[in-house]
Design a protein around this motif. Structure first.
Motif, PDB file in Angstrom:
ATOM      1  N   TRP A 308       0.797  -1.232   0.000  1.00 18.88           N
ATOM      2  CA  TRP A 308       0.000   0.000   0.000  1.00 18.88           C
ATOM      3  C   TRP A 308       0.826   1.277   0.000  1.00 18.88           C
ATOM      4  CZ3 TRP A 308       1.523   1.736   4.706  1.00 18.88           C
ATOM      5  CH2 TRP A 308       1.722   0.811   5.732  1.00 18.88           C
ATOM      6  N   PHE A 338       0.512 -10.002   9.567  1.00 23.08           N
ATOM      7  CA  PHE A 338      -0.493 -10.121   8.533  1.00 23.08           C
ATOM      8  C   PHE A 338       0.275 -10.594   7.300  1.00 23.08           C
ATOM      9  CE2 PHE A 338      -2.519  -8.987   4.673  1.00 23.08           C
ATOM     10  CZ  PHE A 338      -3.775  -9.477   4.876  1.00 23.08           C
ATOM     11  N   GLU A 348      -4.783  -7.760  -1.723  1.00 25.97           N
ATOM     12  CA  GLU A 348      -3.549  -7.850  -0.941  1.00 25.97           C
ATOM     13  C   GLU A 348      -2.633  -8.974  -1.417  1.00 25.97           C
ATOM     14  OE1 GLU A 348      -4.529  -5.454   3.047  1.00 25.97           O
ATOM     15  OE2 GLU A 348      -5.128  -7.559   3.129  1.00 25.97           O
TER      16      GLU A 348
END
Ligand code: GLA
Length: 656
Positions: A308, A338, A348
């Motif tokens: 991101w 994560f 993702e």
């Protein structure tokens, strides 16, 4: 009990055949805790009121059979598409009136009674089904409250905002007084006339904006409490957390932290930013402080790159380990990521996982396995505390207010705090963060960076701390307004003006550079100097300051402010208080901090700090983390320790 090790596990993204391999590899990697179900609402309730738990039963049973404990999520962070389709009023609306649509996540208005009702039903169903599952270790409520939608401006929110205001002020007259609505003809005749601060022709009333920030944090907190109470009722013995995001502006974590059993945090320092180790440490110290020093859980970090940023740097070999030890050294009892298996579809898929696309023959997996093995041997650290002699005062009201429009000059609140923190970190001085109402008596020194909003009680508390012998360093833009965003009665700083022996006459922020850089040609900083500091340069701020009894340690040099005090020190009762009217350059700040810390009797962890090496004490251990790609030599208690490039060491100091 071990140090928890694991990550977000999203088995619904994979066919069931993969689940067995997951458990096998988790065992190989030393994984002890998996966070399950964070984004499973659509799978758990595929149609309104129809629940499908069979697949999750199999996942939890498989993990349990493999000896892996579960941090079970309530799955309320991403409503399934049927929900906004049936009840479009749950969708959040921005200040500009844009309704946020389905197709990503967190598309719900926190005040929506429909969202809350359906979330509550899901949470009850999950709690009833899994409350006594043998794998259940921890409840994980929702996910990163406010991350994408911290404020909602829809009509439902408007109604809730009015109720919140009515509860706070009681009468519209009192609201008018608090918001200063005599200005610009803003007087309200009824609560019904009040709206969220939607897009406006120009500056929003500061009290209105501040209360909307407070309200928005409280609405999300109500969502959390609602879920927490359901879980607590069914399983009073199972601890409950929700994952925080370090210095996150959207919600006031001082108010939140009291409501969780375990503080947990998600943290993604940029591998490409040289300040990341120090900033990462600051976040860990905040998170520990939110829980009043209790051990916390690093709930999410990335094994390597995120997806991101504009460009997503991979973590160089060793960095993940170093940042994990940093978290341990600063009080974490769990290191999680994560996510477990890197996704192959969805937004993702380019975010690293513990188990990367390229499998186990990878630097990432080898590091995951290595760390898992090491953590298994660090039980002795678990539950121990991190001593700190210094506190930094941090306050969400001040953050919200100082970054509003129409202030004397932009001050990035967190970066300002970080400028002071970084120098403490460099000298291996451990700091806690404290709220304005904290008991400060156990700290030798307290630093107050721009406590812009301060109640009379908070200012009196700081004064009492100094009178009782505390060492207090206060910077510019402190005590400017009260809790209603009105200029502090009796002048800027309130009673602290006496503590500090100064009077602020007028602000004179320099043209630049600011902390974020000017984006253009560098503007020279404001010079200052004196006996303590020669050739200092100040950025971000300067002002017309009078000493009223304080010693002037440095004065501005040249220009309009020539000769006006820049740094002062004042004795008060048993203590001493410094005032700093600019942001000193690192060398000047170092000289000032050395003076303050030595006066306060604060000892660093390392008598001779080494650049790029972090040192922190936890329990009977000292954690050393070499954040540099070169070997480092560190002397501790007379013995030299050699740290490999990006190496770590946990030294036992029992008995020393
Ligand atoms: C947050 C979320 C995760 C994931 C990561 C990506 O921390 O909680 O679900 O999106 O960001 O960095």
């Amino acid at each position: 009990m071990p140090i928890w090790y694991g990550g977000d596990y999203n088995p619904e993204q994979w066919p069931e055949e993969v689940w067995e391999e997951d458990v096998r590899l988790m065992q190989r990697g030393g994984i002890t805790l998996a966070t399950v179900g964070v984004f499973s609402w659509a799978r758990l309730e595929p149609r309104e009121g129809e629940f499908d738990f069979g697949w999750l039963d199999r996942v939890l049973d498989g993990l349990h059979a493999g000896g892996i404990r579960v941090d079970l999520a309530t799955a309320t962070a991403s409503p399934p598409p049927w929900l906004p389709h049936a009840y479009p009023e749950v969708l959040p609306v921005t200040a500009d009136g844009v309704t946020l649509s389905v197709g990503s996540r967190q598309h719900y208005c926190p005040s929506s009674p429909v969202y809350r009702r359906l979330a509550a039903r899901l949470v009850s169903a999950i709690a009833e089904r899994y409350g006594s599952h043998p794998a259940l270790e921890l409840w994980h409520v929702n996910n990163e409250y406010g991350c994408h939608v911290a404020h909602c401006y829809c009509d439902v929110s408007a109604k809730a905002f009015r109720e919140w205001l009515r509860a706070r002020y009681g009468s519209v007259e009192r609201l008018n007084e608090a918001w200063g609505t005599a200005f610009w003809s803003q007087q309200y005749g009824d609560f019904a006339e009040v709206y969220p601060p939607r897009a406006m022709p120009t500056f929003t009333n500061p009290g209105h904006a501040l209360d909307f920030d407070r309200f928005s944090s409280d609405e999300l907190l109500d969502c959390y409490r609602m879920e927490r109470d359901i879980l607590r009722e069914v399983t009073p013995e199972v601890p409950i957390t929700t994952n925080f995001m370090g210095f996150f502006k959207g919600v006031d974590y001082w108010r939140w932290a009291k409501e969780v059993d375990v503080v947990s945090d998600d943290s993604y320092p940029d591998p490409a930013d040289p300040d990341s180790p120090a900033y990462g440490a600051m976040v860990r110290d905040l998170v520990r402080s939110l829980g009043a020093g209790r051990p916390w859980i690093l709930m999410e970090q990335a094994s390597s790159a995120v997806n991101w940023r504009r460009r997503n740097a991979a973590k160089p070999a060793g960095m993940n380990r170093g940042l994990s030890y940093q978290a341990l050294g600063r009080g974490a009892d769990g290191i999680l990521y994560f996510q477990w298996r890197q996704s192959v579809a969805g937004a993702e898929k380019f975010h690293s996982g513990m188990l990367p696309h390229s499998g186990t023959e990878t630097k990432t997996w080898r590091e995951i396995e290595q760390l898992g093995g090491e953590l298994a041997g660090l039980d002795r650290v678990r539950g121990t505390r991190v001593p700190a002699d210094v506190a930094i005062l941090f306050d969400w009201d001040s953050w919200w207010s100082i970054e509003q429009e129409a202030t004397p000059g932009e001050i990035p609140y967190v970066q300002h705090a970080f400028a002071w923190y970084r120098e403490l970190h460099r000298r291996t001085v451990t700091a806690d963060f404290v709220s304005p109402s904290a008991d400060l008596s156990r700290y030798r020194a307290v630093i107050v960076p721009s406590l812009f909003v301060a109640t009379a009680e908070a200012l009196a508390g700081l004064d009492a701390y100094v009178r009782a012998g505390g060492r207090l360093l206060v910077t510019f833009q402190t005590g400017i307004t009260d809790q209603d965003a009105h200029i502090t009665e009796g002048g800027y700083l309130g009673v602290l003006a006496e503590t500090l022996g100064v009077r602020v006459e007028e602000f004179a922020p320099p043209a630049g550079p600011d902390l974020a850089g000017t984006g253009g040609a560098p503007v020279p900083g404001t010079a200052f100097g004196g006996e303590l500091i020669r050739g200092g340069t100040g950025t971000l701020w300067s002002e017309y300051l009078h000493s009223e009894g304080a010693d002037v340690l440095a004065s501005f040099e040249g220009g309009e402010l020539d000769g006006w005090p820049a740094i002062t020190a004042n004795r008060r009762g048993e203590g001493r208080a410094w005032y700093v009217a600019t942001l000193p350059d690192p060398d000047a700040m170092a000289a000032l901090l050395d003076a303050v810390l030595s006066d306060a009797g604060v000892s660093p962890v390392l008598a001779q700090p080494v650049e790029g090496v972090e040192a922190v004490r936890r329990g009977d251990s000292v954690f050393l983390v070499n954040h540099t790609p070169a070997e480092a030599r560190v002397t501790l208690n007379g013995a030299e320790h050699v740290l490999e490039p990006r190496g770590v060491a946990v030294l036992d100091i029992d008995g020393l």
